[in-house]
Every structure is written in structure tokens, then in C-alpha cells.
Design an enzyme around this catalytic site. Structure first.
Site, PDB file in Angstrom:
ATOM      1  N   CYS A 121       0.865  -1.177   0.000  1.00  0.00           N
ATOM      2  CA  CYS A 121       0.000   0.000   0.000  1.00  0.00           C
ATOM      3  C   CYS A 121       0.903   1.229   0.000  1.00  0.00           C
ATOM      4  O   CYS A 121       2.099   1.122  -0.244  1.00  0.00           O
ATOM      5  CB  CYS A 121      -0.932  -0.006   1.208  1.00  0.00           C
ATOM      6  SG  CYS A 121      -0.072   0.058   2.801  1.00  0.00           S
ATOM      7  N   SER A 122       0.347   2.393   0.302  1.00  0.00           N
ATOM      8  CA  SER A 122       1.176   3.604   0.265  1.00  0.00           C
ATOM      9  C   SER A 122       2.083   3.726   1.481  1.00  0.00           C
ATOM     10  O   SER A 122       3.081   4.435   1.440  1.00  0.00           O
ATOM     11  CB  SER A 122       0.305   4.855   0.119  1.00  0.00           C
ATOM     12  OG  SER A 122      -0.624   4.919   1.171  1.00  0.00           O
TER      13      SER A 122
END
Length: 126
Positions: free
Chosen positions: A83-84
Site C-alpha cells: 500500500c502507500s
């Protein structure tokens, strides 16, 4: 709930300190450089985040949709969630383990770290 309890219970100090549950950016580069037949990179970012950056080699299932879409992932391959940051990939890791996925890892890197690996210089060295 017992399955989720069991998945969380395995995450003791020895497990977490071993690093066996994570993949580094270098590990990602090696997998991609060797062909990724046995690995699925799972992008658990939101659809809105995908408007800004897409990694074409990954399967995108937003984290909030993952419980309903697990049947789209193979249980016979390594699934590496990212994910980020690392928070949602850790949640995805736990969900996948609780649903019987034995070969699961989470990226131990932020999107910024991942993106650096795909600039022309580093990408060319692959």
C-alpha cells in the site's frame, strides 16, 4: 473469529523479528527481474490512489473490498501485499493468513521506496 485469533497469535516477537513475513524493495526487484510466475503483488490502495500511480504488474483489490474478493487470489502462489505506507498491507497480510493463505508477505517499504526502484536507472539495471 478463531481463525483470525490464530493468525494474530502467530505474530509473536520471534515471528516479527525474523522478517520472513516481509519482502524488501530489493526482493521485489529480484522477483520481477526473474519473472513473477509464482508471486502475485497485491495492491490494497484505494481506487482514488490508483488515479495517481499504477504499478502494472500488480493485482489491485482495495483493502475494504478484500474480504469479498479473496477468491480472485491464488492460494498456490506467494501473495505480497503493499500500500502507500505499510499499515494496510499488514492488515491485508493478517486477513489473508486468517483465510488460509499460507504464502503471504507484506512489503516492508512505502510507495516512495517502491517508486525509487522503478526510475530509469534502477529499472535499467534489472
Amino acid at each position: 473469529m478463531k481463525v483470525l485469533d490464530d493468525a494474530v497469535a502467530e505474530m509473536d516477537f520471534d515471528f516479527l523479528s525474523s522478517g520472513k513475513h516481509t519482502m524488501s524493495v530489493e526482493g521485489m526487484r529480484k522477483v520481477l527481474g526473474n519473472g513473477q510466475e509464482n508471486v502475485v503483488f497485491l495492491d490494497v490502495r484505494t481506487d482514488k490512489e490508483m488515479n495517481y500511480l499504477v504499478l502494472p504488474f500488480a493485482k489491485h483489490i482495495p483493502l475494504h473490498e478484500l474480504p469479498a474478493r479473496m477468491n480472485e487470489l491464488p492460494k498456490d502462489k506467494m501473495v505480497v501485499a503493499y500500500c502507500s505506507s505499510v499499515f494496510r498491507s499488514a492488515v491485508a497480510y493478517t486477513l489473508l493468513r486468517a483465510h488460509g493463505f499460507d504464502q503471504v508477505k507484506g512489503m516492508a517499504a512505502s510507495m516512495e521506496d517502491i517508486i525509487k526502484a522503478f526510475k530509469p536507472g534502477p529499472l535499467g539495471k534489472m
